[in-house]
Design an enzyme around this catalytic site. Sequence first.
Site, short mmCIF file in Angstrom:
data_model
loop_
_atom_site.label_atom_id
_atom_site.label_comp_id
_atom_site.label_asym_id
_atom_site.label_seq_id
_atom_site.Cartn_x
_atom_site.Cartn_y
_atom_site.Cartn_z
N ASP A 122 2.55 77.71 99.23
CA ASP A 122 2.40 76.44 99.95
C ASP A 122 0.98 76.29 100.49
OD1 ASP A 122 5.04 75.89 99.49
OD2 ASP A 122 5.74 76.72 101.39
N HIS A 181 11.03 71.93 104.88
CA HIS A 181 10.48 71.06 103.83
C HIS A 181 11.31 69.79 103.70
CE1 HIS A 181 7.36 73.68 102.50
NE2 HIS A 181 8.15 74.62 101.98
N GLU A 205 13.09 76.24 103.72
CA GLU A 205 13.43 75.11 102.85
C GLU A 205 13.98 73.94 103.65
OE1 GLU A 205 12.39 75.27 99.95
OE2 GLU A 205 11.99 77.42 99.89
N LYS A 242 2.94 63.90 69.30
CA LYS A 242 1.85 63.50 68.39
C LYS A 242 2.21 63.82 66.94
CE LYS A 242 -0.95 66.09 70.74
NZ LYS A 242 -0.07 66.40 71.88
N THR A 243 2.68 65.03 66.70
CA THR A 243 3.04 65.42 65.33
C THR A 243 4.21 64.60 64.82
OG1 THR A 243 2.27 67.66 65.81
CG2 THR A 243 3.64 67.36 63.86
#
Length: 607
Positions: free
Chosen positions: A492, A420, A417, A200-201
């Site tokens: 989790d 997952h 892991e 933005k700046t």
Amino acid sequence: MNKAFRGVAFYLLLILLTLSLVNMLASPGSTKKHVTYTEFLKMIEENKVKSVIIIDGKNVIGKLHDGQDFEANVPEDPGLGQYLVNRGIVVDMKPSPQPPWWMTLATNLLPVIAVGALFFFIMQQTQGGGNRVMQFGRSRARLHTGDRKKVTFDDVAGCDEVKEELQEIVDFLKHPKKYLELGARIPKGVLLFGAPGTGKTLVARAVGGEAGVPFFTISGSDFVEMFVGVGAARVRDLFEQAKKSAPCIVFIDEIDAVGRQRGAGYGGGHDEREQTLNQLLVEMDGFAVNEGIIIMAATNRPDVLDPALLRPGRFDRQIQIDKPDLRGRVEILKVHQKGKPLDKGVDLETLAKRTPGFTGADLENLMNEAALLTARNRKRKITMDELEEAIDRVIAGPQRRSKIISEREKKVIAYHEAAHALVAKLLRNTDPVHKVSIIPRGAALGYVLQLPIEDRYLVMKAEIMDRVSVTLSGRAAEEMVFNEVSTGASDDLEKATRMVRKMIMEFGMSAELGPLTFGNKQEQVFLGRDIARDRNYSEEVAAAIDKEVRHIVTACYDRAKTLLEENRGKLDLIAGTLIEKETLEGDELEALLNGAQATGGALESTI
């Protein structure tokens, strides 16, 4: 030495000189020899004293027979004079000399004069003179002109629509005649809002650089001080300066510091910040005419701004700057690669695909981290290895290889892991697995990095359910393999519960409770609006929500556990490979699951 310091030094020097002069006149220096009372009596016994003058009966000024003058302090003794006369000494009695009347008057008036001068000096500073120190009423805006390095639209990437919107303002400042002939009025104010780091700046600076007009910058917090009325005075002074430099742009960064909604605080509506906002509202669109002054402002919290600030006539145009999409990220990376030697194998489009959700600031930080890693590795060019490591550092933090982890804990982390990654590969509505690692990073002992193939803006119910299953699969693997669970799944569980609760209460995706939303996020401004939810449902509904959350989470958990039991061999293979290599890339994981050779030989589980 600046003008302000010279002004202070002048007043201090004047006061010191006055004090020194008065002290010198009031206490003139003496050349007489000072003797003690004992020495004075000894000189009398030795007949060395010729004459004395006793002042107020306790100070003696005398002359010796050899012509030398002396002075002494003696105790008050009525018989001292007679004793000296009996010793043949000429004695004279005198009162203490009185200073002249003008000296007494000057001594008494000096403190009053000093205090008056100091008060006059402070009042001058408060009025905002040119060489004042305490310029409380003066605006702290900084004026940027063409003598500095310009930022143009070429330095801004990833927000083409925003640049198109702002190009009209630039064109109006350059060629106002064609707009005035059509009776068009340029927006008086432009509000830029979006997530932190979206630029933005930078966009505001680019507008100033493109327009080539004076550019005033100030922070919202610079208006408010501890002194009452200072904020409003600074707003008036800011617009007075802007009128002298019109046409110009005034940019207020973080305007929510002064533009928050009025009447929402505990202390009522009459405070210094609200008076400052009132003055800003009047200056932007009041009886005074501010022709040629365009106000630009930036904020991360447009929801807390006062409605009067956002109405047409003040901030006419409100532009949202979103996080860049894939094409925008490529353009931003091209901007930030300037001045950095990149290897020929670096593919910016691949990097853009692997950085969804990154803002412009994140991408700039990524390139800088890669350059620092290249220097640490003593290379001359930045390669994909450094860029990949930089992505991981930005997302999860730096590696912590020095952290000592026992073999049993390492095995638990590997299975966690691996679960997952495996469930993410088995389910259809999940993002592809990019990397699996059991190397600690930041606060995580291991992580699975999933990256979407394309930018997406909607999430389906099936996708949420699959994400919850992937999230819970680590705990399911621990229970299945080790017949117990660890604390490593706490994050989790929190994420899964939060996703399911939002799915029910905000998205209306529960078949049991129907297409309804529960709870009102609208809170008071001074509480941040969304810190808490306003409960607008009964105890029976709350119990039904809890029951439905438990039902969905348990179903996703059982689903993940079933998938792992059906693919136990693949789970063991991935976990064993992670224990051996610590990190698996996405293509290595794919090859491993397809039975290919990931490291040049057959991979077997070591568990």
